[in-house]
Scaffold this motif. Structure first.
Motif, PDB file in Angstrom:
ATOM      1  N   ARG A  37      -7.791  -1.663   2.538  1.00  0.00           N
ATOM      2  CA  ARG A  37      -6.671  -1.189   1.713  1.00  0.00           C
ATOM      3  C   ARG A  37      -6.125  -2.215   0.725  1.00  0.00           C
ATOM      4  NH1 ARG A  37      -8.446   3.057   4.108  1.00  0.00           N
ATOM      5  NH2 ARG A  37      -6.995   4.635   4.889  1.00  0.00           N
ATOM      6  N   ILE A  38      -6.148  -3.498   1.073  1.00  0.00           N
ATOM      7  CA  ILE A  38      -5.405  -4.485   0.266  1.00  0.00           C
ATOM      8  C   ILE A  38      -6.132  -4.817  -1.036  1.00  0.00           C
ATOM      9  CG2 ILE A  38      -4.498  -6.866   0.277  1.00  0.00           C
ATOM     10  CD1 ILE A  38      -3.867  -6.425   3.260  1.00  0.00           C
TER      11      ILE A  38
ATOM     12  N   VAL B 274     -17.930  -3.342  -6.346  1.00  0.00           N
ATOM     13  CA  VAL B 274     -18.341  -4.255  -5.279  1.00  0.00           C
ATOM     14  C   VAL B 274     -17.392  -4.078  -4.089  1.00  0.00           C
ATOM     15  CG1 VAL B 274     -18.804  -6.636  -4.623  1.00  0.00           C
ATOM     16  CG2 VAL B 274     -19.235  -5.898  -6.975  1.00  0.00           C
ATOM     17  N   ILE B 275     -17.959  -3.670  -2.959  1.00  0.00           N
ATOM     18  CA  ILE B 275     -17.149  -3.448  -1.751  1.00  0.00           C
ATOM     19  C   ILE B 275     -17.108  -4.783  -1.019  1.00  0.00           C
ATOM     20  CG2 ILE B 275     -16.840  -1.991   0.284  1.00  0.00           C
ATOM     21  CD1 ILE B 275     -16.785  -0.513  -2.506  1.00  0.00           C
ATOM     22  N   THR B 276     -16.023  -5.508  -1.249  1.00  0.00           N
ATOM     23  CA  THR B 276     -15.947  -6.914  -0.848  1.00  0.00           C
ATOM     24  C   THR B 276     -15.515  -7.125   0.591  1.00  0.00           C
ATOM     25  OG1 THR B 276     -13.839  -6.809  -1.979  1.00  0.00           O
ATOM     26  CG2 THR B 276     -15.592  -8.040  -3.078  1.00  0.00           C
ATOM     27  N   GLY B 277     -15.131  -6.050   1.265  1.00  0.00           N
ATOM     28  CA  GLY B 277     -14.689  -6.235   2.644  1.00  0.00           C
ATOM     29  C   GLY B 277     -14.569  -4.905   3.342  1.00  0.00           C
ATOM     30  N   ARG B 278     -14.167  -4.972   4.624  1.00  0.00           N
ATOM     31  CA  ARG B 278     -13.965  -3.712   5.335  1.00  0.00           C
ATOM     32  C   ARG B 278     -12.624  -3.782   6.066  1.00  0.00           C
ATOM     33  NH1 ARG B 278     -18.734  -5.758   8.188  1.00  0.00           N
ATOM     34  NH2 ARG B 278     -17.940  -6.933   9.966  1.00  0.00           N
ATOM     35  N   PRO B 279     -12.110  -2.604   6.444  1.00  0.00           N
ATOM     36  CA  PRO B 279     -10.768  -2.572   7.035  1.00  0.00           C
ATOM     37  C   PRO B 279     -10.704  -3.395   8.311  1.00  0.00           C
ATOM     38  CG  PRO B 279     -11.541  -0.335   6.570  1.00  0.00           C
ATOM     39  CD  PRO B 279     -12.688  -1.245   6.331  1.00  0.00           C
TER      40      PRO B 279
ATOM     41  N   VAL C  23       0.865  -1.185   0.000  1.00  0.00           N
ATOM     42  CA  VAL C  23       0.000   0.000   0.000  1.00  0.00           C
ATOM     43  C   VAL C  23       0.902   1.236   0.000  1.00  0.00           C
ATOM     44  CG1 VAL C  23      -1.926   1.193   1.127  1.00  0.00           C
ATOM     45  CG2 VAL C  23      -1.742  -1.287   1.325  1.00  0.00           C
ATOM     46  N   PRO C  24       1.378   1.644  -1.181  1.00  0.00           N
ATOM     47  CA  PRO C  24       2.234   2.832  -1.245  1.00  0.00           C
ATOM     48  C   PRO C  24       1.489   4.065  -0.732  1.00  0.00           C
ATOM     49  CG  PRO C  24       2.131   1.699  -3.375  1.00  0.00           C
ATOM     50  CD  PRO C  24       1.099   1.071  -2.492  1.00  0.00           C
TER      51      PRO C  24
ATOM     52  N   ALA D 179       0.775   6.890  -1.985  1.00  0.00           N
ATOM     53  CA  ALA D 179      -0.233   7.503  -2.862  1.00  0.00           C
ATOM     54  C   ALA D 179      -1.563   6.751  -2.751  1.00  0.00           C
ATOM     55  CB  ALA D 179       0.249   7.495  -4.310  1.00  0.00           C
ATOM     56  N   LEU D 180      -1.495   5.431  -2.649  1.00  0.00           N
ATOM     57  CA  LEU D 180      -2.730   4.635  -2.520  1.00  0.00           C
ATOM     58  C   LEU D 180      -3.369   4.879  -1.158  1.00  0.00           C
ATOM     59  CD1 LEU D 180      -4.579   2.446  -3.794  1.00  0.00           C
ATOM     60  CD2 LEU D 180      -3.152   0.727  -2.664  1.00  0.00           C
ATOM     61  N   GLU D 181      -2.546   4.958  -0.140  1.00  0.00           N
ATOM     62  CA  GLU D 181      -3.060   5.246   1.207  1.00  0.00           C
ATOM     63  C   GLU D 181      -3.794   6.593   1.213  1.00  0.00           C
ATOM     64  OE1 GLU D 181      -3.308   3.556   4.021  1.00  0.00           O
ATOM     65  OE2 GLU D 181      -4.149   5.353   4.974  1.00  0.00           O
ATOM     66  N   GLY D 182      -3.175   7.598   0.585  1.00  0.00           N
ATOM     67  CA  GLY D 182      -3.793   8.930   0.530  1.00  0.00           C
ATOM     68  C   GLY D 182      -5.102   8.895  -0.240  1.00  0.00           C
ATOM     69  N   PHE D 183      -5.095   8.169  -1.347  1.00  0.00           N
ATOM     70  CA  PHE D 183      -6.312   8.041  -2.157  1.00  0.00           C
ATOM     71  C   PHE D 183      -7.441   7.415  -1.334  1.00  0.00           C
ATOM     72  CE2 PHE D 183      -8.950   5.070  -4.522  1.00  0.00           C
ATOM     73  CZ  PHE D 183      -9.545   5.904  -5.462  1.00  0.00           C
ATOM     74  N   ALA D 184      -7.103   6.326  -0.619  1.00  0.00           N
ATOM     75  CA  ALA D 184      -8.130   5.609   0.148  1.00  0.00           C
ATOM     76  C   ALA D 184      -8.681   6.483   1.273  1.00  0.00           C
ATOM     77  CB  ALA D 184      -7.544   4.317   0.716  1.00  0.00           C
ATOM     78  N   ALA D 185      -7.783   7.207   1.949  1.00  0.00           N
ATOM     79  CA  ALA D 185      -8.225   8.072   3.052  1.00  0.00           C
ATOM     80  C   ALA D 185      -9.143   9.172   2.509  1.00  0.00           C
ATOM     81  CB  ALA D 185      -7.011   8.670   3.761  1.00  0.00           C
ATOM     82  N   GLU D 186      -8.787   9.699   1.342  1.00  0.00           N
ATOM     83  CA  GLU D 186      -9.602  10.761   0.756  1.00  0.00           C
ATOM     84  C   GLU D 186     -10.982  10.221   0.339  1.00  0.00           C
ATOM     85  OE1 GLU D 186     -11.254  13.584  -2.058  1.00  0.00           O
ATOM     86  OE2 GLU D 186     -10.630  11.545  -2.584  1.00  0.00           O
TER      87      GLU D 186
END
Ligand SMILES: Cc1ncc(COP(=O)(O)O)c(C=O)c1O
Length: 302
Positions: free
Chosen positions: A269-270, A297-302, A248-249, A251-258
């Motif tokens: 995240r994964i 499809v939101i297949t899971g949660r953190p 989870v680089p 940039a991806l972390e920032g995208f997900a948080a946003e």
């Protein structure tokens, strides 16, 4: 009055998981309608594709009189965690065969600690043996080593023929409301079942989270075993693994948080973060015709 058994409570038919349309300029400006299939809400302890895949297997295990489940996974496997939780809820013993003998003497990470807290017996095996776990001789040795010879065997990621029938139900829930249903792929089992269930008017799009490019053959083989041949219209969008599984680089972390802030959706995240990122990129590249109803499809949660 008879009280419902643990099995009834855990496996009772669930209503369809919610389908929510969200407004997001990154899709709006290309004329694409973005919908979130909140499969993360389908079951409180077995979210998303975990419930879809495990429910038919748990029913089969209990019907055949098994008291123990055994399955396989890496140190961060959501599937191991879900199997451990299912075992606790149903009063079944669980055994997790874990990739990486070197982990045996170390403190457990959070994910494995939750498995252990749910009563899962963890059996760590060398990576070279783990890779060959589907070969009957090797598997028999692994099960014997884990003391799980009579257990009901669920493969890594939970993706067997029964699991695909559970994931096909997810596709059926989306009929009539989506043109493209997109899902993150590990083993490809969820995509394989989803595509089958969507019917002739919908297409499934898979976003692999692992580097490698071996998934197409695997999905075809899974569909052959579950449905007797190819099922549904599906394709893969490669190139969105962000360096590989569980990477989870920033940039991806920032995208997900946003994305979480913007839409109030907890973003796992994964898998789910990589799916959403891919959809934003593909939309920007004009890959979805204007007017497309695009379901993530939101297949899971953190
Ligand atoms: C949250 C989440 N989404 C998607 C997947 C991918 O599912 P599949 O292995 O069926 O491709 C997994 C796999 O464990 C997962 O945990």
């Amino acid at each position: 009055m008879n009280r419902p058994s643990n099995l009834d409570v855990l496996l009772q038919p669930r209503p369809p998981s919610p389908l929510q349309e969200v407004r997001d300029t990154r899709f709006d400006r290309h004329g694409v309608r973005l919908l979130l299939k909140r499969d993360d809400l389908v079951h409180p302890e077995l979210p998303g594709n975990k419930w879809r895949k495990l429910a038919p297997n748990l029913r089969a295990a209990v019907a055949a009189g098994h008291g123990e489940l055994v399955t396989f996974g890496g140190a961060y496997s959501n599937h191991l965690r879900a199997t451990a939780a299912a075992g606790r809820l149903l009063g079944l013993r669980t055994v997790g065969v874990v990739r990486g003998e070197e982990l045996a003497g170390r403190p457990l990470n959070d994910s494995l600690a939750r498995c252990a807290a749910d009563g899962m017996r963890l059996h760590f095996v060398p990576r070279c043996e783990y890779r060959r776990k589907a070969e009957p001789g090797i598997q028999a040795g692994l099960l014997a080593g884990a003391g799980a010879q009579g257990a009901y065997v669920i493969p890594e990621g939970g993706s067997n023929a029964l699991a695909l029938t559970g994931c096909a139900e997810l596709g059926r829930e989306l009929r009539g409301s989506t043109d493209i249903a997109a899902v993150a792929c590990g083993t490809g089992g969820t995509l394989a079942g989803l595509a089958a269930g969507l019917g002739p008017d919908g297409r499934a799009l898979g976003v692999p989270v692992l580097a490698g490019g071996f998934l197409e053959a695997e999905i075809r083989s899974l569909q052959r075993r579950a449905f007797g041949g190819p099922a549904g219209d599906w394709a893969l969008a490669e190139g969105f693994h962000h360096g590989g599984y569980a990477r989870v680089p920033d940039a991806l972390e920032g995208f997900a948080a946003e994305f979480e802030d913007r839409h109030g959706l907890p973003v796992e995240r994964i898998y789910v973060a990589k799916l959403l990122w891919a959809l934003v990129e593909l939309s920007a590249a004009g890959r979805f015709p204007r007017g497309t109803a695009l379901t993530a499809v939101i297949t899971g949660r953190p």
